[in-house]
Design an enzyme around this catalytic site. Structure first.
Site, short mmCIF file in Angstrom:
data_model
loop_
_atom_site.label_atom_id
_atom_site.label_comp_id
_atom_site.label_asym_id
_atom_site.label_seq_id
_atom_site.Cartn_x
_atom_site.Cartn_y
_atom_site.Cartn_z
CE1 TYR A 144 -3.50 -2.68 0.87
CE2 TYR A 144 -4.63 -0.59 1.12
CZ TYR A 144 -4.67 -1.95 0.95
OH TYR A 144 -5.89 -2.58 0.86
CE LYS A 190 1.92 -17.71 -2.09
NZ LYS A 190 1.07 -18.91 -2.22
CG ASP A 223 -1.95 -20.18 -0.77
OD1 ASP A 223 -1.50 -20.21 0.40
OD2 ASP A 223 -1.34 -20.71 -1.73
CG ASP A 247 -8.39 -4.60 1.70
OD1 ASP A 247 -9.34 -4.10 2.34
OD2 ASP A 247 -8.34 -4.58 0.45
CG ASP A 251 -14.11 -6.83 1.92
OD1 ASP A 251 -13.89 -6.14 2.95
OD2 ASP A 251 -14.55 -6.34 0.86
C1 IPM Z 1 -10.67 -0.84 3.64
C2 IPM Z 1 -10.67 -0.30 2.22
C3 IPM Z 1 -9.43 0.56 2.02
C4 IPM Z 1 -8.20 -0.33 2.14
C5 IPM Z 1 -9.39 1.37 0.69
C6 IPM Z 1 -10.63 2.16 0.48
C7 IPM Z 1 -8.19 2.27 0.68
O1 IPM Z 1 -10.77 -1.35 1.30
O2 IPM Z 1 -10.63 -0.02 4.58
O3 IPM Z 1 -10.76 -2.05 3.83
O4 IPM Z 1 -7.83 -1.03 1.17
O5 IPM Z 1 -7.60 -0.32 3.21
MN MN Z 2 -11.23 -3.28 2.21
#
Ligand code: IPM
Ligand code: MN
Ligand code: NAD
Length: 353
Positions: A144, A190, A223, A247, A251
């Site tokens: 990042y 990884k 993975d 990240d 999700d």
């Molecule tokens: C999160 C988002 C952010 C990230 C983006 C919007 C920069 O996906 O907070 O999870 O990747 O950290």
């Molecule tokens: Mn995110």
């Protein structure tokens, strides 16, 4: 003499950000009132709304105010119309710059499977039963922020990078959390391919040997961990990982909870904390008063912890649980309850707790 007001910088941002932030602030105000405390809230622009007003994605005044706050609450950033723009003209850059400016290197993302919601998940109830984990995602380094980075003609590149010190400080947060939970940490990397992950793994192991021999540490490749997160999620308690893997895995972990709209987060460093739901600006449902505000409201619970109101923090968590147990559901949870109604239900549940 009554205690001074709690100074909150509120950054609603884009899409559903303002809708969920509004409900989170209402709940925060109620919770503080219960403790005899008042709030002093300053709302400022970040992300697409700031760019639209001709400012930077993180305006200087927003950065300065956030650095001086007791805590910062954020909705979400990101607008489809900025999708084709270069990195420094994107709403997301505002959030990354804010995280850096606040020095919030550890992003805590708890995930619980709530039995009443198990029918919403594509996973079997027996896979979900008892899932209660927390991902500690490193937030200020990795690919990042690594330099150099560029698009140069036909080639583009980013740099994945971690220093020992960056790994140590976030691993320390994970081990400390583990001491208060099940004394078990999974570190995800990884290391079979990446030098960065080899240093990550060595550093985490070294810290465990030196300072946390009471904590069981296991390593897993990302993975394989991604698979286990949906196959046998109960094996995870505290998970520590880098910025990019964290990240993606969080999700994925939202599937365990039933909706990404439920997941809160707390980003912590040495200064004010940054509290934001893990979801984005959800442009597909923005402006319709149907977004789930519980992720943002759950983030308020962690905020209360860091401003010295742990009893109120637990009360907000209980209020969220009781609202869900009572069957109140926003659209993403298969119901009809609107964003502001959901906020009202939580406020009401707070009164009776
Ligand atoms: C999160 C988002 C952010 C990230 C983006 C919007 C920069 O996906 O907070 O999870 O990747 O950290
Ligand atoms: Mn995110
Ligand atoms: P998203 O999280 O915004 O949406 C993914 C899906 O989840 C969509 O179907 C959306 O409707 C749903 N959803 C998300 N939050 C919800 C909620 N509270 N209630 C009900 N449903 C919800 O992810 P995306 O579509 O990949 O990204 C949209 C924009 O948000 C992009 O610009 C992205 O960069 C940005 N983003 C910002 C943050 C942040 O500000 N922290 C986090 C992730 C993505």
């Amino acid at each position: 003499m009554s205690a001074k007001p709690i100074h909150i910088v509120s950054l609603p941002g884009d899409g559903i950000g303002p809708e969920v932030c509004r409900e989170a602030l209402r709940v925060l105000e109620r919770a503080c009132a219960h403790a005899g405390r008042t709030l002093d809230v300053v709302e400022l622009p970040i992300g697409g709304v700031a760019l639209d007003a001709g400012e930077e994605a993180l305006p200087e005044r927003t950065r300065l105010a956030a650095q001086q706050a007791d805590a910062v609450l954020l909705g979400a950033v990101g607008l489809p119309k900025y999708d084709g723009q270069p990195g420094n003209r994107r709403p997301e850059k505002g959030l990354l710059d804010l995280r850096k400016a606040l020095g919030v290197y550890a992003n805590l993302r708890p995930v619980r499977a709530i039995p009443a919601l198990s029918s919403l998940s594509p996973l079997k109830p027996e896979v979900l039963a008892g899932v209660d984990l927390i991902v500690v995602r490193e937030l200020l380094s990795d690919v990042y922020f690594g330099e150099p980075r560029a698009i140069e003609g036909e080639r583009a590149y980013n740099t994945m990078s971690y220093t020992r010190q960056e790994v140590r400080r976030v691993a320390k947060i994970a081990f400390e959390l583990a001491r208060r939970r099940k004394k078990h940490v999974y570190s995800i990397d990884k290391a079979n391919v990446l030098e960065v992950s080899q240093l990550w793994r060595q550093t985490v192991s070294e810290l465990q040997r030196e300072q946390y021999p009471d904590i069981k540490l296991e390593h897993q490749y990302v993975d394989s961990a991604a698979m286990d997160l949906v196959r046998s999620p109960k094996k995870f308690d505290v998970v520590v990982t880098g910025n990019l893997f964290g990240d993606i895995l969080t999700d994925e972990a939202a599937v365990l909870a039933g909706s990404i709209g439920l997941l809160p987060s707390a980003s912590l460093g040495d200064g004010p904390g940054l509290f934001e739901p893990i979801h984005g600006s959800a442009p597909d449902i923005a402006g319709k008063n149907i977004a789930n505000p519980l992720g943002a409201i759950g983030s308020v619970a962690s905020l209360l912890d860091t401003v010295g109101l742990p009893e109120q923090a637990r009360a907000v968590e209980r209020a969220i649980d009781s609202v869900l147990a009572a069957g109140h559901r926003t659209r993403d949870l298969g119901g009809e309850v609107s964003t502001d109604q959901m906020g009202s239900y939580v406020c009401k549940a707070l009164e009776s707790s």
